[in-house]
Design a protein around this motif. Structure first.
Motif, PDB file in Angstrom:
ATOM      1  N   TYR A 199       8.046  43.408   8.798  1.00  0.00           N
ATOM      2  CA  TYR A 199       6.941  43.510   9.740  1.00  0.00           C
ATOM      3  C   TYR A 199       5.626  43.109   9.075  1.00  0.00           C
ATOM      4  CZ  TYR A 199       9.782  46.048  13.184  1.00  0.00           C
ATOM      5  OH  TYR A 199      10.720  46.413  14.120  1.00  0.00           O
ATOM      6  N   PHE A 200       5.439  43.587   7.862  1.00  0.00           N
ATOM      7  CA  PHE A 200       4.201  43.270   7.140  1.00  0.00           C
ATOM      8  C   PHE A 200       4.058  41.768   6.910  1.00  0.00           C
ATOM      9  CE2 PHE A 200       2.646  42.228   2.841  1.00  0.00           C
ATOM     10  CZ  PHE A 200       1.284  42.444   3.042  1.00  0.00           C
ATOM     11  N   THR A 201       5.131  41.113   6.493  1.00  0.00           N
ATOM     12  CA  THR A 201       5.034  39.674   6.203  1.00  0.00           C
ATOM     13  C   THR A 201       4.750  38.879   7.475  1.00  0.00           C
ATOM     14  OG1 THR A 201       7.442  39.353   6.420  1.00  0.00           O
ATOM     15  CG2 THR A 201       6.578  39.857   4.219  1.00  0.00           C
ATOM     16  N   VAL A 202       5.258  39.327   8.608  1.00  0.00           N
ATOM     17  CA  VAL A 202       5.004  38.614   9.861  1.00  0.00           C
ATOM     18  C   VAL A 202       3.550  38.783  10.285  1.00  0.00           C
ATOM     19  CG1 VAL A 202       5.605  38.471  12.310  1.00  0.00           C
ATOM     20  CG2 VAL A 202       7.404  38.784  10.595  1.00  0.00           C
ATOM     21  N   VAL A 203       3.019  40.011  10.148  1.00  0.00           N
ATOM     22  CA  VAL A 203       1.601  40.213  10.466  1.00  0.00           C
ATOM     23  C   VAL A 203       0.728  39.380   9.523  1.00  0.00           C
ATOM     24  CG1 VAL A 203      -0.283  41.894  10.594  1.00  0.00           C
ATOM     25  CG2 VAL A 203       2.007  42.523  11.403  1.00  0.00           C
ATOM     26  N   ALA A 204       1.096  39.343   8.245  1.00  0.00           N
ATOM     27  CA  ALA A 204       0.330  38.562   7.286  1.00  0.00           C
ATOM     28  C   ALA A 204       0.372  37.079   7.620  1.00  0.00           C
ATOM     29  CB  ALA A 204       0.873  38.798   5.871  1.00  0.00           C
ATOM     30  N   HIS A 255      -2.624  38.498  12.755  1.00  0.00           N
ATOM     31  CA  HIS A 255      -2.967  39.016  14.079  1.00  0.00           C
ATOM     32  C   HIS A 255      -1.843  39.950  14.522  1.00  0.00           C
ATOM     33  CE1 HIS A 255      -3.977  39.110  18.359  1.00  0.00           C
ATOM     34  NE2 HIS A 255      -5.182  38.610  18.030  1.00  0.00           N
ATOM     35  N   PHE A 256      -2.178  41.189  14.874  1.00  0.00           N
ATOM     36  CA  PHE A 256      -1.158  42.160  15.261  1.00  0.00           C
ATOM     37  C   PHE A 256      -0.502  41.784  16.584  1.00  0.00           C
ATOM     38  CE2 PHE A 256      -2.929  44.776  11.947  1.00  0.00           C
ATOM     39  CZ  PHE A 256      -1.898  45.627  11.577  1.00  0.00           C
ATOM     40  N   GLY A 257      -1.270  41.285  17.528  1.00  0.00           N
ATOM     41  CA  GLY A 257      -0.717  40.951  18.833  1.00  0.00           C
ATOM     42  C   GLY A 257       0.300  39.830  18.749  1.00  0.00           C
ATOM     43  N   ARG A 258      -0.064  38.750  18.058  1.00  0.00           N
ATOM     44  CA  ARG A 258       0.876  37.624  17.938  1.00  0.00           C
ATOM     45  C   ARG A 258       2.105  38.019  17.120  1.00  0.00           C
ATOM     46  NH1 ARG A 258      -4.095  34.651  17.674  1.00  0.00           N
ATOM     47  NH2 ARG A 258      -4.113  34.725  15.386  1.00  0.00           N
ATOM     48  N   ALA A 259       1.903  38.851  16.084  1.00  0.00           N
ATOM     49  CA  ALA A 259       3.036  39.304  15.280  1.00  0.00           C
ATOM     50  C   ALA A 259       3.969  40.174  16.114  1.00  0.00           C
ATOM     51  CB  ALA A 259       2.539  40.074  14.063  1.00  0.00           C
ATOM     52  N   HIS A 315       9.055  40.896  18.882  1.00  0.00           N
ATOM     53  CA  HIS A 315       9.572  41.499  20.103  1.00  0.00           C
ATOM     54  C   HIS A 315       9.469  43.022  20.052  1.00  0.00           C
ATOM     55  CE1 HIS A 315      11.072  37.584  21.348  1.00  0.00           C
ATOM     56  NE2 HIS A 315      11.641  37.466  20.166  1.00  0.00           N
ATOM     57  N   VAL A 316       8.332  43.505  19.577  1.00  0.00           N
ATOM     58  CA  VAL A 316       8.043  44.924  19.575  1.00  0.00           C
ATOM     59  C   VAL A 316       6.673  45.126  20.202  1.00  0.00           C
ATOM     60  CG1 VAL A 316       9.449  45.381  17.528  1.00  0.00           C
ATOM     61  CG2 VAL A 316       6.988  44.898  17.269  1.00  0.00           C
ATOM     62  N   ALA A 317       6.411  46.353  20.636  1.00  0.00           N
ATOM     63  CA  ALA A 317       5.096  46.658  21.210  1.00  0.00           C
ATOM     64  C   ALA A 317       4.056  46.697  20.097  1.00  0.00           C
ATOM     65  CB  ALA A 317       5.150  47.991  21.948  1.00  0.00           C
ATOM     66  N   GLN A 318       2.839  46.246  20.416  1.00  0.00           N
ATOM     67  CA  GLN A 318       1.793  46.197  19.391  1.00  0.00           C
ATOM     68  C   GLN A 318       1.464  47.582  18.830  1.00  0.00           C
ATOM     69  OE1 GLN A 318      -1.623  43.820  20.368  1.00  0.00           O
ATOM     70  NE2 GLN A 318      -2.935  44.846  18.866  1.00  0.00           N
ATOM     71  N   PRO A 319       1.348  48.639  19.636  1.00  0.00           N
ATOM     72  CA  PRO A 319       1.079  49.963  19.053  1.00  0.00           C
ATOM     73  C   PRO A 319       2.191  50.402  18.100  1.00  0.00           C
ATOM     74  CG  PRO A 319       0.619  49.972  21.404  1.00  0.00           C
ATOM     75  CD  PRO A 319       1.307  48.683  21.118  1.00  0.00           C
ATOM     76  N   ALA A 320       3.455  50.093  18.460  1.00  0.00           N
ATOM     77  CA  ALA A 320       4.572  50.472  17.583  1.00  0.00           C
ATOM     78  C   ALA A 320       4.499  49.705  16.266  1.00  0.00           C
ATOM     79  CB  ALA A 320       5.902  50.184  18.280  1.00  0.00           C
ATOM     80  N   LEU A 321       4.111  48.427  16.336  1.00  0.00           N
ATOM     81  CA  LEU A 321       3.975  47.642  15.111  1.00  0.00           C
ATOM     82  C   LEU A 321       2.875  48.219  14.227  1.00  0.00           C
ATOM     83  CD1 LEU A 321       4.636  45.188  13.354  1.00  0.00           C
ATOM     84  CD2 LEU A 321       3.060  43.838  14.765  1.00  0.00           C
ATOM     85  N   SER A 322       1.777  48.593  14.818  1.00  0.00           N
ATOM     86  CA  SER A 322       0.685  49.189  14.041  1.00  0.00           C
ATOM     87  C   SER A 322       1.145  50.466  13.336  1.00  0.00           C
ATOM     88  CB  SER A 322      -0.505  49.498  14.953  1.00  0.00           C
ATOM     89  OG  SER A 322      -1.029  48.301  15.493  1.00  0.00           O
ATOM     90  N   ARG A 323       1.923  51.292  14.045  1.00  0.00           N
ATOM     91  CA  ARG A 323       2.406  52.532  13.439  1.00  0.00           C
ATOM     92  C   ARG A 323       3.358  52.245  12.274  1.00  0.00           C
ATOM     93  NH1 ARG A 323       2.672  54.146  18.920  1.00  0.00           N
ATOM     94  NH2 ARG A 323       4.922  53.730  18.989  1.00  0.00           N
ATOM     95  N   GLN A 359       7.832  39.004   0.118  1.00  0.00           N
ATOM     96  CA  GLN A 359       8.598  37.819   0.498  1.00  0.00           C
ATOM     97  C   GLN A 359       9.805  37.620  -0.425  1.00  0.00           C
ATOM     98  OE1 GLN A 359       5.306  35.105   0.244  1.00  0.00           O
ATOM     99  NE2 GLN A 359       4.938  35.149   2.462  1.00  0.00           N
ATOM    100  N   ALA A 360       9.615  37.853  -1.715  1.00  0.00           N
ATOM    101  CA  ALA A 360      10.722  37.726  -2.671  1.00  0.00           C
ATOM    102  C   ALA A 360      11.790  38.784  -2.413  1.00  0.00           C
ATOM    103  CB  ALA A 360      10.192  37.841  -4.100  1.00  0.00           C
ATOM    104  N   LEU A 361      11.341  39.985  -2.053  1.00  0.00           N
ATOM    105  CA  LEU A 361      12.283  41.064  -1.764  1.00  0.00           C
ATOM    106  C   LEU A 361      13.141  40.728  -0.549  1.00  0.00           C
ATOM    107  CD1 LEU A 361      13.233  43.963  -2.381  1.00  0.00           C
ATOM    108  CD2 LEU A 361      11.397  44.792  -0.895  1.00  0.00           C
ATOM    109  N   LEU A 362      12.531  40.206   0.491  1.00  0.00           N
ATOM    110  CA  LEU A 362      13.278  39.834   1.691  1.00  0.00           C
ATOM    111  C   LEU A 362      14.239  38.678   1.411  1.00  0.00           C
ATOM    112  CD1 LEU A 362      10.429  40.055   4.368  1.00  0.00           C
ATOM    113  CD2 LEU A 362      12.309  41.668   4.015  1.00  0.00           C
TER     114      LEU A 362
END
Length: 291
Positions: A15-20, A24-28, A33-41, A76-79
């Motif tokens: 999740y972190f790498t996608v936001v990075a 932008h939290f909304g586009r991530a 395919h998750v709700a933005q508030p859930a991603l923030s949490r 990214q290396a971990l994933l």
């Protein structure tokens, strides 16, 4: 303070790498395919675990903090490492599997048992093939085929390994003129019309029809019944013991007939390492039965 007693979750790292990547939290959130508030949490959970803030919200999206910049390449290396580990296991699971087809009266138990002994974690299955199963190898119902040559398969499409050769015998009903002979010659059997199964050698491993009014027959049982009734003679490899189960049939050695060859056939360029393992085992343990 991090979440005590909790391991680092790869899902949160992803999740972190996608936001990075989107910054932008909304586009991530839409990408994941998750709700933005859930991603923030979930990002907050990751930050609590690491004990550092990774992202700052800005008017136009999100920006990596200094800690986030340091964590991103490691994340990214971990994933990537996790993905490689998953692929390696899946590939191993797929290649440690083999389906072995066999035909006629061939007994392949020794090869199957030895293959399972050498590779106890592999999945080894067998499949009996009848005359109607000509496409089992090409359509990948089996990975390898042990049969008697020649086979109705294109040489350019298969890799063939000779295993052993076996002489041929004559099968006739009791009371037949040849039944009491110690042996017969190939010349004595020449000339009769053959009615072979597609998995049988068309030149010698066949049923020589004695009458012209015999309809086409495909099954072994019907053919052997034809022999028992005196309407045909059978020329079979000595390893085919099915006729010996009929008390009204007699086998006679044939002199001068070409030997029958048992082969292992696989698809060319098949990367499955279990095929090579089977080839080595089969050559080592499968031998011609005693005449």
């Amino acid at each position: 303070m991090n979440d005590l007693g909790q391991d680092l979750e790869l899902r949160l790292v992803r999740y972190f790498t996608v936001v990075a990547a989107h910054q932008h939290f909304g586009r991530a959130a839409a990408d994941l395919h998750v709700a933005q508030p859930a991603l923030s949490r979930q990002i907050q959970r990751l930050e609590r675990y690491l004990g550092a803030r990774l992202l700052d919200r800005v008017p136009r999206g999100a920006r990596l903090t200094q800690a986030g910049q340091r964590f991103l390449p490691r994340a990214q290396a971990l994933l990537q490492a996790a993905r490689q580990a998953e692929l390696a296991v899946r590939e191993q699971a797929e290649t440690d599997r083999i389906a072995i087809g066999y035909v006629e009266d061939l007994v392949i138990t020794a090869a199957v048992r030895e293959l399972r002994r050498r590779y106890p974690d592999a999945e080894v299955t067998t499949r009996y093939l009848s005359c109607r199963d000509l496409g089992a190898l090409s359509d990948k119902r089996v990975d390898a085929l042990i049969a008697r040559a020649p086979l109705p398969l294109t040489a350019d499409d298969v890799f063939t390994t000779p295993l052993y050769e076996e002489p041929r015998m004559l099968v006739v009903p009791r009371g037949h003129p040849l039944a009491d002979r110690p042996s017969v010659t190939a010349e004595e059997l020449a000339g009769e019309e053959a009615a072979p199964c597609p998995f049988e050698t068309p030149d010698w491993t066949s049923y020589r029809i004695l009458g012209a009014d015999v309809p086409p027959i495909e099954s072994y049982e019907d053919k052997i019944e034809l022999v028992a009734s005196g309407r045909a003679i059978a020329v079979l490899p000595v390893g085919d013991r099915r006729s010996s189960l009929r008390p009204n049939l007699v086998t006679v050695p044939i002199e001068g007939a070409p030997s029958n060859q048992v082969v292992l056939v696989s698809r060319k360029d098949d990367p499955n390492p279990m095929i090579r393992n089977l080839r080595l085992v089969a050559k080592a343990v499968l031998t011609a039965p005693a005449a």
